[in-house]
Design a protein around this motif. Structure first.
Motif, PDB file in Angstrom:
ATOM      1  N   TYR A 139       3.347  31.821   5.649  1.00 57.71           N
ATOM      2  CA  TYR A 139       2.883  33.058   5.011  1.00 57.71           C
ATOM      3  C   TYR A 139       1.977  33.851   5.940  1.00 57.71           C
ATOM      4  N   ARG A 186       4.046  40.676   3.996  1.00 55.35           N
ATOM      5  CA  ARG A 186       3.141  40.012   3.055  1.00 55.35           C
ATOM      6  C   ARG A 186       2.921  40.870   1.822  1.00 55.35           C
ATOM      7  N   ASP A 206       4.009  39.384  -1.754  1.00 54.70           N
ATOM      8  CA  ASP A 206       2.956  39.121  -2.746  1.00 54.70           C
ATOM      9  C   ASP A 206       3.339  39.603  -4.144  1.00 54.70           C
ATOM     10  N   VAL A 245       5.026  33.965  -3.317  1.00 53.55           N
ATOM     11  CA  VAL A 245       3.812  33.497  -2.633  1.00 53.55           C
ATOM     12  C   VAL A 245       2.922  32.862  -3.683  1.00 53.55           C
ATOM     13  N   LYS A 277      -3.136  31.069   0.099  1.00 58.28           N
ATOM     14  CA  LYS A 277      -1.779  31.514  -0.210  1.00 58.28           C
ATOM     15  C   LYS A 277      -0.774  30.850   0.723  1.00 58.28           C
TER      16      LYS A 277
END
Length: 287
Positions: free
Chosen positions: A138, A146, A150, A192, A201
């Protein structure tokens, strides 16, 4: 009894993994040592204990030190120990259980928090287990990816279990047989997830679902639309720099965190027997 002062920790790679010495799980381990080991586990994600001689009772005690144990849900348990699954490949078997990069049982609403593997019988070559760090997977995505990841959720399903022909064909090639009562399951999880203890995360995608007779697609997208992104993330998750390999020895005991890792047990030891005892730790709903 192993005590806090006996523990020594040796980091095994930059990505993950630590060997712990000074702890003998055939004997009692005090609460302070267990608490220390839990923090080491959360830091390194995989713990290795060599030269262990543990009975089924002591293996169960080991697992209980790190969480609530689950009964085996898919394959048969060890006689008298429903929490311990004998993970066996015989020399004549063509297939093994666990090949391919995956996170355990993401098709369940509450996938396992982790698992322990105890080596009973190992082949003279091959039979390793590889792990990949999903925190790193991640964290090394671009900022734009990302942001996209997310906000997405993934539908996971063990769809191959609903295909009797595919299931029977696979089972004919391995000694381990699925329980007759195992049914198809489907769960929706974030792409995530946040680790419930470390609050970090990690990428939560399952390559076995993307590659095989299972389903993995992004919520509110068709499989055709989501497949390229899922495939990219699966390939990214298995990059060499995120991974580390366990080379098994008889008597080795390994604990891994299923909430922030993928793993893979290559089927590269044809003609040899391999047996592990496996424990699964109960998990919670990923968020």
């Amino acid at each position: 009894m192993a005590t806090h002062g006996d523990v020594r920790v040796n980091r095994l790679s930059d990505a993950l993994g630590a060997e712990v010495t000074g702890v003998d799980w055939s004997n009692d381990v005090d609460a302070e040592t267990v608490a220390e080991l839990r923090q080491v586990w959360l830091e390194h994600h995989v713990l290795v204990f060599r030269h262990q001689q543990v009975s089924p009772d002591r293996l169960r005690t080991f697992g209980q030190a790190f969480g609530e144990l689950e009964q085996v849900k898919t394959y048969g348990g060890l006689d008298g120990y429903p929490e311990i699954m004998p993970l066996i490949k015989q020399p004549s078997d063509q297939l093994n259980v666990g090949e391919g990069w995956h996170i355990d049982s993401t098709y369940r609403q509450c996938p396992p928090a982790g698992a322990a593997l105890y080596a009973i019988d190992v082949p003279p070559k091959g039979g390793d287990t590889l792990f990949s760090n999903m925190y790193l997977a991640y964290g090394t995505l671009s900022a734009g990816m990302r942001r996209l990841a997310d906000g997405l959720h993934v539908v996971h399903a063990n769809g191959y279990l609903g295909d009797a022909e595919a299931r029977n064909e696979r089972q004919a090639q391995q000694s381990m047989k699925l329980r007759s009562e195992v049914k198809t399951e489907t769960a929706q999880h974030p792409l995530v997830r946040t680790h419930p203890e470390t609050k970090r995360k990690s990428l939560y995608v399952n390559k076995l679902l993307a590659d095989g007779g299972m389903i993995a697609n992004l919520l509110d997208m068709s499989a055709e639309e989501s497949a390229p992104l899922v495939q990219y993330l699966c390939e990214h998750a298995a990059r060499d720099e995120f991974t580390w390999r366990v080379k098994w020895e008889s008597g080795m005991l390994v604990l891994y965190d299923n909430r922030c890792l993928q793993h893979n047990a290559p089927n590269d030891y044809d003609g040899f027997r391999r047996e592990m005892w496996r424990l699964s730790l109960a998990g919670d709903v990923p968020f």
